[in-house]
Design an enzyme around this catalytic site. Structure first.
Site, PDB file in Angstrom:
ATOM      1  CG  ASP A 202      -1.808   1.195   1.297  1.00  0.00           C
ATOM      2  OD1 ASP A 202      -2.678   1.298   0.421  1.00  0.00           O
ATOM      3  OD2 ASP A 202      -1.630   2.035   2.198  1.00  0.00           O
ATOM      4  CD  GLU A 271      -2.280   2.173  -3.456  1.00  0.00           C
ATOM      5  OE1 GLU A 271      -3.437   2.570  -3.546  1.00  0.00           O
ATOM      6  OE2 GLU A 271      -1.601   2.302  -2.418  1.00  0.00           O
TER       7      GLU A 271
END
Length: 544
Positions: A202, A271
């Site tokens: 993330d 990401e």
């Protein structure tokens, strides 16, 4: 013949937002036991892996992306034993398990931060990014938080500011500190020891910061990265040179990849946001010592069109060397795809046919693909009243930006049940919109023409065509609104053409082809070298 390819090449990964998937204990919040209960649904769907958004212990200020204990399942999701049972059940069904690791930051309730903020000379004093105020008492530099305001919060216990790229309750770890690197690799190893097959990383571009804390320069119009939030967010007015994508990040990736290699065939997917995703993604995945794949938001924004699609695919393929991209049309941070593009010129009309076409297109691109829960049902964005919204991002920028609650509403399992069968609680954590009941799994499962059965049929058919899974790709130059490519695997050449419009389209196709009937999509045909595609239709063929 044994398939020697890594499992993740060409894999279809189903993203589960655990809070909203299925509530097994009636408290209104989805949980890990609920995931286990629905694994057979995912096997029937035909996906290769599941990706779980964070389930770690957390104060839930950002719904799990503020981690207070990386090694413990939050009680609202169950227990560590529930996780062990879930992963064992998934593996028994041939499903891989990918978890969301939040490495750049944690919660301000994490014991490390609670110790760090006590003084400037304790053992964890340098585990976070602390800096003195400027002479006038203002923050150390001009860095901004994605969620609004400065990326710095003053802490009176240390008489210093600490840095946070998101909420003030999400302080950034200092990955320029070797002790932090070793500690966080240990947190990753804990879950690798439990048998997880991959890591979705993330906000990974924020992992390392500029040690000199230099100001970011202002952004020119051509440099502003639309991150899917409010255009009034001052964050987009900076060129994020010093708080994103620092050169030192590559060394940290190599350390992480070396750890994963010790566990065999484990996968890492970055990401990438707030920077140029194609160039940065190619850099992050170059060679075999960094990350395996990357994931971006380029096909999740509002400005969709055939020219944009061609540009993204062409630039991605041109920049990648050893790397592998993972495409997606939606996730837990973006407006539902069934709503986002349905009213664009040429894409209005039949939302069911459009959803089927977009799914086929996504699953035909070279690379892996992520399918966000509910997109296989064609769920639309929920219009939630302000008083029922909970997303801090949306609450901060309301009403210009409504936040992410609309794509995070519970999965509808049973059309005629309260809350569409998601929970037996009187009230779920977010409401199930009335229009989602008609799209529930039980009702679509019984309808052979449904979006759900289209996805099931197409994924089963895709497995019989290796060219769609790992084959190379060659873009075709077709007139808009057609998008076309060849997928190449050994001696096999597979033609894939998509009509991204609500009207019949015809075009000349060179060569000799044998038309294939692809389930779950309106099929086009070929006659005398001329292709004819119905509205929102596709044409698949192999070289004759």
């Amino acid at each position: 013949m044994t398939d020697s390819r890594p499992w993740w090449r060409g894999a279809i990964v189903y993203q589960i937002y655990p809070r909203s998937f299925f509530d097994s204990d009636g408290d209104g919040v989805g949980d890990l036991a609920g995931v286990t209960a629905k694994l057979d649904y995912l096997v029937d769907l035909g996906v290769d892996a599941i990706w779980l958004s964070p389930f770690f212990k957390s104060p839930m200020k950002d719904f799990g992306y503020d981690v207070a204990d990386y090694r413990t399942v939050d009680p609202i999701f169950g227990t560590n034993d529930d996780f062990d049972r879930m992963i064992e059940a998934a593996h028994a069904r041939g499903l891989k398990v990918v978890i969301d690791m939040v490495l750049p930051h944690c919660s301000d309730r994490h014991p490390w931060f609670e110790e760090s903020r006590q003084s400037r000379d304790n053992p964890k004093a340098d585990w976070f990014v602390w800096a003195d105020p400027k002479r006038d008492g203002t923050p150390p530099n001009n860095w901004l938080s994605v969620f609004g305001g400065p990326a710095w919060t003053y802490d009176p216990q240390r008489s210093q500011y600490y840095m946070h790229h998101f909420l003030a309750e999400q302080p950034n770890l200092n990955w320029n500190n070797e002790d932090v690197v070793e500690a966080m690799l240990g947190e990753v190893a804990f879950w690798l020891d439990k048998g997880v097959d991959g890591l979705r990383l993330d906000a990974i571009t924020t992992l390392v910061h500029d040690a000199e804390l230099r100001d970011n320069p202002p952004a020119g119009a051509e440099q502003v990265i639309d991150m899917g939030g409010s255009t009034d967010n001052p964050f987009v007015r900076q060129w994020h040179l010093f708080d994103r994508d620092r050169p030192e990040i590559l060394d940290r990736f190599e350390r992480l990849r070396a750890l994963c290699k010790r566990y065999g065939d484990r996968w890492t997917m970055a990401e990438i946001g707030d920077v140029d995703p194609i160039g940065v993604g190619a850099k992050y995945t170059a060679g075999d010592a960094r990350l395996h794949s990357y994931y971006s938001f380029q096909l999740t924004h509002d400005d969709f069109g055939i020219d944009l699609l061609r540009s993204i695919i062409h630039r991605t393929e041109s920049s990648l060397s050893d790397g592998w991209t993972t495409y997606t049309l939606g996730n837990h941070d973006t407006v539902r795809v069934a709503t986002r593009w349905a009213d664009l010129p040429g894409l209005d009309g039949d939302p069911t046919a459009l959803s089927k076409l977009l799914t086929a297109l996504l699953f035909s691109l070279r690379g892996g693909a992520c399918l966000y829960q509910g997109d296989e049902l064609g769920l639309t964005e929920a219009d939630i009243p302000y008083e029922q919204r909970v997303d801090p991002f949306g609450l901060r920028f309301w009403p210009v930006y409504k936040g992410r609650d609309g794509c995070r509403t519970p999965m509808p399992w049973t059309a005629d049940a309260p809350h569409a069968g998601f929970t037996t609680a009187q009230r779920p954590w977010l409401p199930v919109p009335p229009e989602h009941h008609a799209l529930a799994v039980d009702r679509q499962g019984a309808d052979p023409e449904s979006i759900l059965n289209a996805v099931r049929g197409f994924l089963a058919w895709r497995r019989r065509h290796p060219a769609l899974i790992t084959g190379d790709k060659r873009l075709l130059h077709l007139p808009a609104p057609l998008f076309g490519m060849e997928r190449l695997s050994g001696e096999v050449r597979m033609l894939c053409v998509f009509n991204l419009s609500n009207a019949v389209q015809e075009t000349e196709i060179g060569g000799s082809w044998k038309v294939l009937e692809a389930p779950g999509v309106a099929n086009g045909g070929l006659e005398g070298g001329r292709a004819r595609l119905p509205a929102f239709g596709a044409l698949y063929a192999t070289a004759a």
